[in-house]
Design a protein around this motif. Structure first.
Motif, PDB file in Angstrom:
ATOM      1  N   THR A 189       0.835  -1.196   0.000  1.00 26.59           N
ATOM      2  CA  THR A 189       0.000   0.000   0.000  1.00 26.59           C
ATOM      3  C   THR A 189       0.873   1.250   0.000  1.00 26.59           C
ATOM      4  O   THR A 189       1.714   1.421   0.873  1.00 26.59           O
ATOM      5  CB  THR A 189      -0.928   0.026   1.228  1.00 26.59           C
ATOM      6  N   GLN A 190       0.674   2.118  -0.998  1.00 22.15           N
ATOM      7  CA  GLN A 190       1.499   3.310  -1.123  1.00 22.15           C
ATOM      8  C   GLN A 190       0.656   4.574  -1.232  1.00 22.15           C
ATOM      9  O   GLN A 190       1.145   5.623  -1.631  1.00 22.15           O
ATOM     10  CB  GLN A 190       2.422   3.187  -2.345  1.00 22.15           C
ATOM     11  N   THR A 191      -0.606   4.467  -0.899  1.00 22.18           N
ATOM     12  CA  THR A 191      -1.533   5.579  -1.019  1.00 22.18           C
ATOM     13  C   THR A 191      -2.374   5.672   0.247  1.00 22.18           C
ATOM     14  O   THR A 191      -2.317   4.815   1.115  1.00 22.18           O
ATOM     15  CB  THR A 191      -2.463   5.370  -2.230  1.00 22.18           C
ATOM     16  N   LEU A 192      -3.188   6.734   0.330  1.00 22.02           N
ATOM     17  CA  LEU A 192      -4.198   6.831   1.379  1.00 22.02           C
ATOM     18  C   LEU A 192      -5.493   6.285   0.793  1.00 22.02           C
ATOM     19  O   LEU A 192      -6.058   6.868  -0.130  1.00 22.02           O
ATOM     20  CB  LEU A 192      -4.380   8.289   1.826  1.00 22.02           C
ATOM     21  N   ASN A 193      -5.938   5.151   1.297  1.00 22.25           N
ATOM     22  CA  ASN A 193      -7.115   4.478   0.749  1.00 22.25           C
ATOM     23  C   ASN A 193      -8.356   4.845   1.552  1.00 22.25           C
ATOM     24  O   ASN A 193      -8.426   4.586   2.758  1.00 22.25           O
ATOM     25  CB  ASN A 193      -6.908   2.962   0.750  1.00 22.25           C
ATOM     26  N   TYR A 194      -9.322   5.434   0.874  1.00 18.08           N
ATOM     27  CA  TYR A 194     -10.545   5.928   1.509  1.00 18.08           C
ATOM     28  C   TYR A 194     -11.672   4.905   1.397  1.00 18.08           C
ATOM     29  O   TYR A 194     -11.995   4.440   0.305  1.00 18.08           O
ATOM     30  CB  TYR A 194     -10.999   7.220   0.842  1.00 18.08           C
ATOM     31  N   PHE A 195     -12.294   4.594   2.553  1.00 19.61           N
ATOM     32  CA  PHE A 195     -13.461   3.715   2.604  1.00 19.61           C
ATOM     33  C   PHE A 195     -14.594   4.472   3.292  1.00 19.61           C
ATOM     34  O   PHE A 195     -14.449   4.917   4.431  1.00 19.61           O
ATOM     35  CB  PHE A 195     -13.145   2.430   3.380  1.00 19.61           C
ATOM     36  N   ARG A 196     -15.722   4.600   2.604  1.00 23.09           N
ATOM     37  CA  ARG A 196     -16.867   5.330   3.161  1.00 23.09           C
ATOM     38  C   ARG A 196     -17.854   4.351   3.774  1.00 23.09           C
ATOM     39  O   ARG A 196     -18.216   3.351   3.157  1.00 23.09           O
ATOM     40  CB  ARG A 196     -17.546   6.157   2.069  1.00 23.09           C
ATOM     41  N   VAL A 197     -18.298   4.655   4.999  1.00 20.43           N
ATOM     42  CA  VAL A 197     -19.196   3.778   5.739  1.00 20.43           C
ATOM     43  C   VAL A 197     -20.479   4.528   6.083  1.00 20.43           C
ATOM     44  O   VAL A 197     -20.436   5.614   6.680  1.00 20.43           O
ATOM     45  CB  VAL A 197     -18.532   3.268   7.044  1.00 20.43           C
ATOM     46  N   ASN A 198     -21.620   3.943   5.689  1.00 18.94           N
ATOM     47  CA  ASN A 198     -22.946   4.488   6.021  1.00 18.94           C
ATOM     48  C   ASN A 198     -23.103   5.954   5.634  1.00 18.94           C
ATOM     49  O   ASN A 198     -23.903   6.675   6.251  1.00 18.94           O
ATOM     50  CB  ASN A 198     -23.239   4.328   7.520  1.00 18.94           C
ATOM     51  N   GLN A 199     -22.348   6.403   4.659  1.00 16.17           N
ATOM     52  CA  GLN A 199     -22.429   7.795   4.213  1.00 16.17           C
ATOM     53  C   GLN A 199     -22.215   8.778   5.369  1.00 16.17           C
ATOM     54  O   GLN A 199     -22.697   9.918   5.322  1.00 16.17           O
ATOM     55  CB  GLN A 199     -23.792   8.079   3.560  1.00 16.17           C
ATOM     56  N   MET A 200     -21.473   8.317   6.414  1.00 11.49           N
ATOM     57  CA  MET A 200     -21.297   9.175   7.583  1.00 11.49           C
ATOM     58  C   MET A 200     -19.838   9.389   7.969  1.00 11.49           C
ATOM     59  O   MET A 200     -19.526  10.335   8.689  1.00 11.49           O
ATOM     60  CB  MET A 200     -22.061   8.614   8.789  1.00 11.49           C
ATOM     61  N   TYR A 203     -15.365   8.333   6.883  1.00 12.95           N
ATOM     62  CA  TYR A 203     -14.362   7.615   6.093  1.00 12.95           C
ATOM     63  C   TYR A 203     -13.332   6.973   7.014  1.00 12.95           C
ATOM     64  O   TYR A 203     -12.874   7.599   7.975  1.00 12.95           O
ATOM     65  CB  TYR A 203     -13.598   8.575   5.173  1.00 12.95           C
ATOM     66  N   PHE A 204     -12.994   5.733   6.728  1.00  9.49           N
ATOM     67  CA  PHE A 204     -11.759   5.151   7.229  1.00  9.49           C
ATOM     68  C   PHE A 204     -10.691   5.460   6.183  1.00  9.49           C
ATOM     69  O   PHE A 204     -10.896   5.205   4.994  1.00  9.49           O
ATOM     70  CB  PHE A 204     -11.872   3.637   7.401  1.00  9.49           C
ATOM     71  N   VAL A 205      -9.562   5.983   6.632  1.00  3.47           N
ATOM     72  CA  VAL A 205      -8.463   6.300   5.723  1.00  3.47           C
ATOM     73  C   VAL A 205      -7.288   5.396   6.079  1.00  3.47           C
ATOM     74  O   VAL A 205      -6.647   5.575   7.118  1.00  3.47           O
ATOM     75  CB  VAL A 205      -8.060   7.787   5.824  1.00  3.47           C
ATOM     76  N   ASP A 206      -7.034   4.427   5.225  1.00  4.72           N
ATOM     77  CA  ASP A 206      -6.002   3.423   5.471  1.00  4.72           C
ATOM     78  C   ASP A 206      -4.649   3.940   5.001  1.00  4.72           C
ATOM     79  O   ASP A 206      -4.464   4.216   3.811  1.00  4.72           O
ATOM     80  CB  ASP A 206      -6.373   2.133   4.735  1.00  4.72           C
ATOM     81  N   PHE A 207      -3.712   4.063   5.942  1.00  2.00           N
ATOM     82  CA  PHE A 207      -2.371   4.568   5.636  1.00  2.00           C
ATOM     83  C   PHE A 207      -1.448   3.440   5.164  1.00  2.00           C
ATOM     84  O   PHE A 207      -1.675   2.269   5.480  1.00  2.00           O
ATOM     85  CB  PHE A 207      -1.746   5.183   6.896  1.00  2.00           C
ATOM     86  N   PRO A 208      -0.382   3.779   4.452  1.00  2.00           N
ATOM     87  CA  PRO A 208       0.645   2.768   4.145  1.00  2.00           C
ATOM     88  C   PRO A 208       1.232   2.202   5.438  1.00  2.00           C
ATOM     89  O   PRO A 208       1.419   2.923   6.413  1.00  2.00           O
ATOM     90  CB  PRO A 208       1.709   3.564   3.380  1.00  2.00           C
ATOM     91  N   GLY A 209       1.520   0.905   5.431  1.00  2.81           N
ATOM     92  CA  GLY A 209       2.147   0.301   6.594  1.00  2.81           C
ATOM     93  C   GLY A 209       3.579   0.777   6.745  1.00  2.81           C
ATOM     94  O   GLY A 209       4.293   0.960   5.750  1.00  2.81           O
ATOM     95  N   TYR A 210       3.998   1.000   7.975  1.00  2.00           N
ATOM     96  CA  TYR A 210       5.371   1.455   8.195  1.00  2.00           C
ATOM     97  C   TYR A 210       6.213   0.317   8.763  1.00  2.00           C
ATOM     98  O   TYR A 210       5.699  -0.703   9.207  1.00  2.00           O
ATOM     99  CB  TYR A 210       5.417   2.661   9.123  1.00  2.00           C
TER     100      TYR A 210
END
Length: 217
Positions: A59-70, A72-79
């Protein structure tokens, strides 16, 4: 919380790609292989929505996941993965620093650590960084099913002491295999969003908040 919708939105590499709908954002950080994707899938009740890579550090990006239209979880690259090149690490660092310092929609960070091991230098550095910036942090000890429940308190104490956890920061034991900690983490998320001004009235969500283990030592 009852999740009625969950979707991947975008893999962002900079502010121009971040969503502009103003929803609250929660960043997920942690070492490669700590279980971020597994946690996301369990929290969203969607198998495979967050892809679990067989190659740590992919993972090399900030991955956005939207939940219940309320939110976002923003998944960071692992360090902390040694095989990732220095140049890529520097790019990640700049992207992450800019996001943490400047993203107005960011409400708090969920930092994942492996309950089986004392926090690494990278874990400690990330926690300290969030404190320096002034970002609230929820620490989640993943892989709770990998050790006996009777040993949780001992391992949680090591995590608290190693990170020198402070203030209102919480510690929750989680297992993506058994669902341990899922309801507690959702309860903590909704509590913090409400404190940040996110009213739940009319949101159509249901919450379940079990007895907390946050203060266990």
């Amino acid at each position: 919380m009852k999740v009625t919708s969950a979707e991947f939105v975008i893999s962002a590499v900079g502010p121009k790609q971040y969503p502009e709908d103003g929803l609250h954002e929660i960043a997920l950080v942690g070492r490669s292989n700590v279980g971020k994707s597994s946690l996301l899938n369990k929290m969203m009740n969607r198998k495979g929505l967050a892809r679990i890579s067989s190659r740590p550090g992919k993972t090399q990006t900030l991955n956005y996941f939207r939940v219940n239209q309320m939110l976002y979880f923003v998944d960071f690259p692992g360090y902390g993965y040694a095989k990732v090149s220095k140049s890529i690490k520097e790019q990640w660092g700049k992207m992450i620093e800019s996001y943490l310092k400047n993203r107005r929609e960011l409400r708090f960070v969920i930092q994942l650590v492996d309950i089986r091991h004392a926090p690494s230098k990278d874990d400690i550095a990330m926690y300290d960084w969030c404190k320096q910036i002034g970002i609230p942090t929820v620490v989640v000890a993943t892989k709770g099913d990998k050790i006996a429940r009777g040993r949780w308190l001992q391992h949680m104490k090591v995590i608290r002491q190693s990170l020198q956890m402070r203030g209102d920061d919480s510690l929750i034991v989680f297992s993506s295999e058994t669902g341990q900690g899922k309801d507690e983490l959702w309860g903590e998320i909704l509590r913090r969003l409400k404190a940040a001004g996110e009213g739940q009235e009319g949101s159509g969500v249901e919450t379940t908040t079990p007895a907390s283990t946050n203060q266990a030592e």
